[in-house]
Design an enzyme around this catalytic site. Structure first.
Site, PDB file in Angstrom:
ATOM      1  N   ASP A  62     -18.557   5.139  -2.510  1.00 33.76           N
ATOM      2  CA  ASP A  62     -18.746   4.216  -1.388  1.00 33.76           C
ATOM      3  C   ASP A  62     -19.560   4.844  -0.265  1.00 33.76           C
ATOM      4  O   ASP A  62     -19.824   6.046  -0.267  1.00 33.76           O
ATOM      5  CB  ASP A  62     -17.386   3.728  -0.862  1.00 33.76           C
ATOM      6  N   ASN A 128      -2.629   2.205   1.853  1.00 33.05           N
ATOM      7  CA  ASN A 128      -2.339   0.857   1.342  1.00 33.05           C
ATOM      8  C   ASN A 128      -2.752   0.714  -0.127  1.00 33.05           C
ATOM      9  O   ASN A 128      -2.903  -0.393  -0.622  1.00 33.05           O
ATOM     10  CB  ASN A 128      -3.019  -0.218   2.201  1.00 33.05           C
ATOM     11  N   HIS A 130      -5.588   1.480  -1.499  1.00 37.85           N
ATOM     12  CA  HIS A 130      -6.978   1.174  -1.834  1.00 37.85           C
ATOM     13  C   HIS A 130      -7.596   2.360  -2.563  1.00 37.85           C
ATOM     14  O   HIS A 130      -7.218   3.512  -2.344  1.00 37.85           O
ATOM     15  CB  HIS A 130      -7.796   0.747  -0.607  1.00 37.85           C
ATOM     16  N   GLU A 135      -9.830  -2.924  -0.926  1.00 36.84           N
ATOM     17  CA  GLU A 135      -8.621  -3.193  -0.159  1.00 36.84           C
ATOM     18  C   GLU A 135      -7.695  -4.143  -0.933  1.00 36.84           C
ATOM     19  O   GLU A 135      -8.136  -4.815  -1.876  1.00 36.84           O
ATOM     20  CB  GLU A 135      -9.011  -3.828   1.175  1.00 36.84           C
TER      21      GLU A 135
HETATM   22  C1  GLP Z   1     -11.296   6.409   2.507  1.00 37.53           C
HETATM   23  C2  GLP Z   1     -12.203   6.502   1.288  1.00 37.53           C
HETATM   24  C3  GLP Z   1     -11.399   6.626   0.024  1.00 37.53           C
HETATM   25  C4  GLP Z   1     -10.336   7.695   0.182  1.00 37.53           C
HETATM   26  C5  GLP Z   1      -9.383   7.329   1.282  1.00 37.53           C
HETATM   27  C6  GLP Z   1      -8.269   8.344   1.479  1.00 37.53           C
HETATM   28  O1  GLP Z   1     -10.890   5.111   2.755  1.00 37.53           O
HETATM   29  N1  GLP Z   1     -13.107   5.414   1.156  1.00 37.53           N
HETATM   30  O2  GLP Z   1     -12.275   6.910  -1.051  1.00 37.53           O
HETATM   31  O3  GLP Z   1      -9.655   7.861  -1.012  1.00 37.53           O
HETATM   32  O4  GLP Z   1     -10.141   7.234   2.474  1.00 37.53           O
HETATM   33  O5  GLP Z   1      -8.709   9.391   2.279  1.00 37.53           O
HETATM   34  P1  GLP Z   1      -7.964  10.765   2.458  1.00 37.53           P
HETATM   35  O6  GLP Z   1      -8.207  11.542   1.222  1.00 37.53           O
HETATM   36  O7  GLP Z   1      -8.642  11.401   3.655  1.00 37.53           O
HETATM   37  O8  GLP Z   1      -6.540  10.460   2.706  1.00 37.53           O
END
Ligand code: GLP
Length: 235
Positions: A62, A128, A130, A135
Site C-alpha cells: 500500500d 481492527n 485490517h 478496513e
Molecule cells: C498500517 C499499514 C499496515 C500495517 C498496520 C499495522 O495500517 N498499512 O500494513 O500492518 O499499519 O502497523 P504496525 O505494524 O505499526 O502496528
C-alpha cells in the site's frame, strides 16, 4: 495456518527472517512487502544478511494518497530507508501516491501484480484486523483499490506524523483477493493492541468485518506473534 508464539520481538523477527530465507532459497522471485513497525526487526536482519535481492522483485501492499516518494511519511520513503538502500531489488513496485488518475493507477498496480505473482507476502495487522489498508467491511473479492481510511487507522497511524490533520485520509492498497493470491503469507504482530485482531484472525468466524479472518482459507500462512498479542488464543 501455523501460529508461532515468541517471547520477544527479536525472536519474532528471527522467525520471520527464517521464513524469508527459506522462501528465498527455494527460489521465490516476488516478495510482497509491508510497512508499519511490526516488520522493522525483520528488515534489520535482511539488511544485515547475505541475501542478495538484485535479481528478485518486490511489490508493496500500500501507499498513502497524496504523498510523494520523497515525503518522509510515505511508504516509498520507509521502504528505501528500511530495506531498498541496503538491499536493492531488480524492481520494486509501490502504488504511486501522486497518480493523477485514480482508476488508471489502480489498474496499473493490479496489472503489476498479475505480471509478478507474489511468492511470499509479508503482512502486519491493524488493531481492527485490517491487512494492507483493507478496513472492516472490505469485500473478500476486492483487488487493488483506493481506500478511505477509518478513524481508528488514522488514530493508530498519527504517531508517525506531527499532527493528526497531517495523516492522509486515503491510501491505495492491494485488495484482500490480491493478498490471498500470494503463494505463501507470513504475518507479524506484537503487543496487547493486537489481541482482538489475532483472536479474530486465527480463531474467529470468517467475516468481512474482520478482514484478516480470510487468511484462514489460505493454504500456507505463518502467524508470528508475541504472548501479549496471542493472549486470547485457546489452542
Ligand atoms: C498500517 C499499514 C499496515 C500495517 C498496520 C499495522 O495500517 N498499512 O500494513 O500492518 O499499519 O502497523 P504496525 O505494524 O505499526 O502496528
Amino acid at each position: 495456518m501455523e501460529v508461532i508464539v515468541v517471547k520477544t520481538q527479536e525472536e519474532g523477527a528471527k522467525a520471520a527472517f527464517e521464513v524469508f530465507k527459506r522462501a528465498y532459497n527455494e527460489g521465490a522471485q516476488v516478495f510482497g512487502l509491508a510497512t508499519g513497525s511490526s516488520p522493522i526487526g525483520l528488515y534489520e536482519l535482511l539488511r544485515n544478511s547475505d541475501l542478495d535481492f538484485s535479481d528478485r522483485v518486490s511489490v508493496n501492499l500500500d501507499e498513502y494518497v497524496g504523498l510523494a516518494p520523497t515525503d518522509e511519511h510515505s511508504y516509498h520513503y520507509f521502504m528505501k530507508e528500511q530495506l531498498f538502500d541496503a538491499k536493492p531489488f531488480k524492481h520494486s513496485y509501490l502504488p504511486d501516491g501522486l497518480a493523477k488518475d485514480v482508476d488508471a493507477e489502480v489498474e496499473r498496480y493490479e496489472r503489476i501484480l498479475q505480471e509478478n505473482p507474489v511468492d511470499l507476502q509479508l503482512l502486519g495487522i491493524g488493531s481492527n484486523a485490517h491487512i494492507g489498508f483493507n478496513e472492516p467491511g472490505t469485500p473478500f473479492t476486492q483487488r487493488t483499490h483506493k481506500v478511505h481510511l477509518t478513524e481508528s487507522t488514522i488514530e493508530a497511524n498519527k504517531r508517525f506524523f506531527e499532527k493528526e490533520e497531517d495523516v492522509p485520509r486515503y491510501a491505495y492498497s492491494m485488495g484482500l483477493q490480491s493478498i490471498m493470491d500470494a503463494k505463501e503469507i507470513v504475518l507479524i504482530a506484537f503487543g496487547p493492541k493486537k489481541i482482538h485482531a489475532i483472536k479474530g484472525l486465527v480463531e474467529g468466524p470468517i467475516t468481512e468485518e474482520v478482514p484478516a479472518s480470510i487468511l484462514q482459507k489460505h493454504p500456507k500462512v505463518t502467524v508470528i506473534c508475541d504472548e501479549a498479542a496471542a493472549a486470547l488464543l485457546t489452542k
